[in-house]
Scaffold this active site. Structure first.
Site, PDB file in Angstrom:
ATOM      1  N   GLU A 161       0.826  -1.212   0.000  1.00 16.55           N
ATOM      2  CA  GLU A 161       0.000   0.000   0.000  1.00 16.55           C
ATOM      3  C   GLU A 161       0.856   1.256   0.000  1.00 16.55           C
ATOM      4  OE1 GLU A 161       0.835   1.615   2.903  1.00 16.55           O
ATOM      5  OE2 GLU A 161       1.865  -0.231   3.503  1.00 16.55           O
ATOM      6  N   GLY A 302       6.601   0.114   3.614  1.00 14.23           N
ATOM      7  CA  GLY A 302       5.360  -0.171   2.904  1.00 14.23           C
ATOM      8  C   GLY A 302       5.660  -0.477   1.451  1.00 14.23           C
ATOM      9  N   GLU A 303       4.722  -0.135   0.564  1.00 18.00           N
ATOM     10  CA  GLU A 303       4.887  -0.330  -0.885  1.00 18.00           C
ATOM     11  C   GLU A 303       5.006  -1.793  -1.289  1.00 18.00           C
ATOM     12  OE1 GLU A 303       8.261   1.805  -2.406  1.00 18.00           O
ATOM     13  OE2 GLU A 303       7.681   3.706  -1.473  1.00 18.00           O
ATOM     14  N   ALA A 304       4.694  -2.739  -0.417  1.00 16.72           N
ATOM     15  CA  ALA A 304       4.907  -4.168  -0.661  1.00 16.72           C
ATOM     16  C   ALA A 304       6.382  -4.529  -0.693  1.00 16.72           C
ATOM     17  CB  ALA A 304       4.223  -4.641  -1.948  1.00 16.72           C
TER      18      ALA A 304
END
Length: 340
Positions: A161, A302-304
């Protein structure tokens, strides 16, 4: 899939396939024939069995690995809960598109395809200290958008996300589903002590305001969550229905799927926690959800990013499983069981 109501979504979260036990057992049997002491590769062995169970294949594959990053905007940022301004969400989405973010590099290194899905980022959710973050229609639309991103034939799905303010939403969901507040509140993008106090206060206000619906995991996610969290929930549900194993990223991603665990004791059996992040509440949330992370590298981006990094672990596990010789094939003596 369009969900006509939260009740319909609840049914979908409770009507879940159990996975292919025979495929997992076939992997375990092969592991015991390979040229190594049994169990000596630790979780690398059980990871392959997990892939087999949820792909429904005795020989798993990782040919089509997808990374999906959902982006959302949060009205609660008006309460001063982030160290970065809300416009950074849209700016980072542009950075993803230009290939300039960490996840672009990690996806490339992992041999994975990256999709970034912005969810009405020009229109933030409501400030949940004043009103529900999303009404039922908005919440269900975000869940459906996440659901439809999962393509048939995907071998592995990594979820992540981007959204300024979303560690506040994640902490609010954790508070609603597991109780307490302060143990879930962390510094997110790097807020100072005053910002941390504002985050805690915002969540406490929200819990009082929305208390009558917080007993329901899905209504809680609508009241204090965010669109990108709802989409992660939808994608995780779709993956279960379509036979796709899932790697979860950090604190926000874990909180996003917590309603599935609360609605079904085995609702997340097809999902693994890639890592434990440095965000304060993540370790406790993983413990509350019985998820054992693969690694701890102190990440909190975050950001996977953590989920994508774990793809390399799975590729290594699968390479050992499929490429190693058996004792018989290699002419290597097996474990000495002693005289009969």
């Amino acid at each position: 899939m369009n969900f006509v109501s939260i009740d319909a979504l609840r049914v979908a979260c409770q009507d879940l396939p159990a996975g292919d036990a025979a495929a997992a057992e076939a992997v375990a049997r092969r592991q015991d024939t390979l040229t190594k002491p049994q169990g000596s590769l630790g979780r690398l062995e059980t990871l392959v069995a997990w892939l087999a169970r949820w792909q429904g294949r005795e020989v798993p594959k990782l040919d089509k690995v997808k990374v999906v990053v959902f982006a959302g905007s949060h009205g609660v940022t008006a309460q001063g809960v982030s160290a970065f301004p809300p416009e950074v969400t849209a700016q980072m989405v542009a950075n993803f598109a230009a290939g300039g973010a960490a996840i672009n590099q990690l996806a490339k290194a992992a041999g994975a395809e990256l999709d970034v899905v912005p969810l009405r980022i020009e229109r933030p959710t409501a400030d949940f200290t004043l009103a529900p973050a999303m009404d039922e229609q908005d919440f269900l639309a975000a869940v459906a958008r996440g659901y439809e991103t999962v393509e048939d034939g995907t071998d592995l799905l990594c979820l992540g996300e981007m959204g300024i303010g979303n560690t506040t939403a994640a902490a609010a969901i954790a508070s609603a589903l597991f109780g307490g507040v302060e143990q879930w509140v962390g510094r997110g993008t790097g807020v100072d002590d005053a910002g941390l106090a504002r985050k805690t206060a915002a969540i406490e206000v929200a819990l009082k305001l929305h208390g009558e619906v917080l007993h329901d995991p899905l209504k809680a996610a609508a009241a204090v969550g965010g669109r990108e969290l709802a989409a992660i929930l939808g994608a995780t549900l779709a993956a279960r229905h379509k036979g796709v194993p899932v790697l979860l990223d950090g604190f926000v991603c874990t909180a996003a799927v917590a309603p599935m665990m609360r609605l079904h004791a085995h609702g997340l059996d097809h999902a693994l926690a890639a890592h434990v992040s440095a965000e304060a509440g993540h370790r406790g949330l993983l413990a509350a959800m019985n998820l054992k992370p693969l690694f701890d590298l102190g990440m909190r981006l975050g950001e996977a990013s953590g989920a994508c990094l774990a793809v390399n672990v799975l590729r290594s596990a699968l390479a050992c499983h499929t490429g190693m010789a058996s004792f018989a094939d290699a002419g290597v003596s097996g474990k000495d069981e002693g005289p009969a």
